[in-house]
Design a protein around this motif. Structure first.
Motif, PDB file in Angstrom:
ATOM      1  N   MET A 144       0.816  -1.208   0.000  1.00 15.91           N
ATOM      2  CA  MET A 144       0.000   0.000   0.000  1.00 15.91           C
ATOM      3  C   MET A 144       0.857   1.270   0.000  1.00 15.91           C
ATOM      4  O   MET A 144       0.364   2.347  -0.309  1.00 15.91           O
ATOM      5  N   PHE A 145       2.116   1.140   0.348  1.00 15.03           N
ATOM      6  CA  PHE A 145       2.986   2.317   0.335  1.00 15.03           C
ATOM      7  C   PHE A 145       3.134   2.839  -1.093  1.00 15.03           C
ATOM      8  O   PHE A 145       3.368   2.067  -2.023  1.00 15.03           O
ATOM      9  N   ASP A 146       2.965   4.145  -1.247  1.00 13.17           N
ATOM     10  CA  ASP A 146       3.128   4.697  -2.585  1.00 13.17           C
ATOM     11  C   ASP A 146       3.915   6.004  -2.574  1.00 13.17           C
ATOM     12  O   ASP A 146       3.918   6.741  -3.566  1.00 13.17           O
ATOM     13  N   SER A 205       7.391   9.260  -5.676  1.00  9.40           N
ATOM     14  CA  SER A 205       6.074   8.630  -5.594  1.00  9.40           C
ATOM     15  C   SER A 205       6.065   7.401  -6.484  1.00  9.40           C
ATOM     16  O   SER A 205       6.910   7.250  -7.361  1.00  9.40           O
ATOM     17  N   SER A 206       5.082   6.548  -6.265  1.00  6.61           N
ATOM     18  CA  SER A 206       5.069   5.261  -6.956  1.00  6.61           C
ATOM     19  C   SER A 206       4.755   5.371  -8.445  1.00  6.61           C
ATOM     20  O   SER A 206       4.874   4.388  -9.170  1.00  6.61           O
ATOM     21  N   GLY A 232       5.216   5.882   3.068  1.00  3.25           N
ATOM     22  CA  GLY A 232       3.889   6.285   3.505  1.00  3.25           C
ATOM     23  C   GLY A 232       2.894   6.087   2.380  1.00  3.25           C
ATOM     24  O   GLY A 232       3.227   5.589   1.304  1.00  3.25           O
ATOM     25  N   THR A 233       1.680   6.503   2.673  1.00  2.82           N
ATOM     26  CA  THR A 233       0.604   6.363   1.691  1.00  2.82           C
ATOM     27  C   THR A 233       0.109   7.742   1.314  1.00  2.82           C
ATOM     28  O   THR A 233      -0.355   8.485   2.177  1.00  2.82           O
ATOM     29  N   TYR A 234       0.228   8.092   0.054  1.00  2.00           N
ATOM     30  CA  TYR A 234      -0.184   9.411  -0.421  1.00  2.00           C
ATOM     31  C   TYR A 234      -1.675   9.596  -0.187  1.00  2.00           C
ATOM     32  O   TYR A 234      -2.484   8.796  -0.628  1.00  2.00           O
ATOM     33  N   GLY A 235      -1.987  10.659   0.546  1.00  2.00           N
ATOM     34  CA  GLY A 235      -3.390  10.954   0.790  1.00  2.00           C
ATOM     35  C   GLY A 235      -4.075   9.964   1.693  1.00  2.00           C
ATOM     36  O   GLY A 235      -5.296   9.975   1.832  1.00  2.00           O
TER      37      GLY A 235
END
Lengths: 115, 114
Positions: B29-31, B51-52, B93-96
């Motif tokens: 889920m990390f992007d 970012s991913s 982390g996860t964007y948003g």
């Protein structure tokens, strides 16, 4: 240093005593975080806040509590300090994760020793 | 359970050569990924992010590469300078994401020899 002040910078306390660390920001950021840094463990999230009176637990929250009564201040309390809580504690602030800029800016840390 | 891993506790390179620091993650889920640098007695400072949707991001001497299929990212420093000697942390982390928090690795101590 992105307008973050941690106090005290150093503290020595005895096992079983309560300890409160303070983080103060002048950036008006919504999010505030407490991390601890230990050899072999890196930076681990203790608690974080996403607004006044809104807090949540991180990876290593046992033995810690936090409070955020106003945007600029985030307090970390060790209710009854133990030797395992000897560490360097970092406060961080930031807007929402993402974008080209760093989401988190860190303070210079508080070195806590529990004897 | 370490979601972000830096398997090399330390790295030593000669001034002028390339430094390559590695980081692995387990949470798909990390992007959003970042590198921080930390000097003794100071807080970590942001270095570079990715970012991913990208597989590479450059900023001067620093380049971050992301391999999503391998869940691996690396930081390249070229050329390395003695002032680059510090502990480097990768973070994810996860964007948003709702939680808006970063998970950090254990750090790699880079020593650049003059």
């Amino acid at each position: 240093d992105a307008g973050i002040t941690q106090s005290p910078r150093h503290k020595v306390t005895e096992t079983g005593t309560p300890v409160t660390l303070r983080c103060h920001q002048t950036e008006n950021h919504r999010y505030m975080y407490w991390y601890r840094q230990d050899p072999g463990h890196g930076l681990r999230l203790i608690h974080y806040s996403y607004g006044v009176k809104d807090t949540d637990k991180g990876e290593v929250s046992d033995g810690y509590s936090v409070s955020r009564s106003k945007t600029e201040d985030f307090l970390l309390t060790l209710e009854s300090a133990t030797s395992s809580q000897t560490s360097v504690y970092f406060c961080a602030i930031g807007p929402r994760v993402g974008g080209n800029n760093s989401p988190l800016h860190f303070g210079n840390g508080t070195r806590l020793t529990v004897t | 359970d370490q979601q972000v891993k830096q398997n090399s506790p330390s790295l030593s390179v000669q001034e002028g050569r390339i430094s390559i620091l590695n980081c692995d993650y387990t949470n798909s889920m990390f992007d959003y990924f970042l590198w921080y640098k930390k000097y003794p007695a100071e807080g970590p400072t942001f270095l570079i992010s990715i970012s991913s949707i990208k597989d590479k991001n450059e900023d001067g001497r620093f380049t971050v590469f992301l391999n999503k299929s391998a869940k691996h990212l690396s930081l390249h420093i070229v050329p390395s300078q003695p002032g680059d000697s510090a502990v480097y942390f990768c973070a994810a982390g996860t964007y948003g994401g709702a939680t808006n928090k970063l998970i950090f690795g254990t750090g790699t101590l880079l020593a650049v020899q003059p």
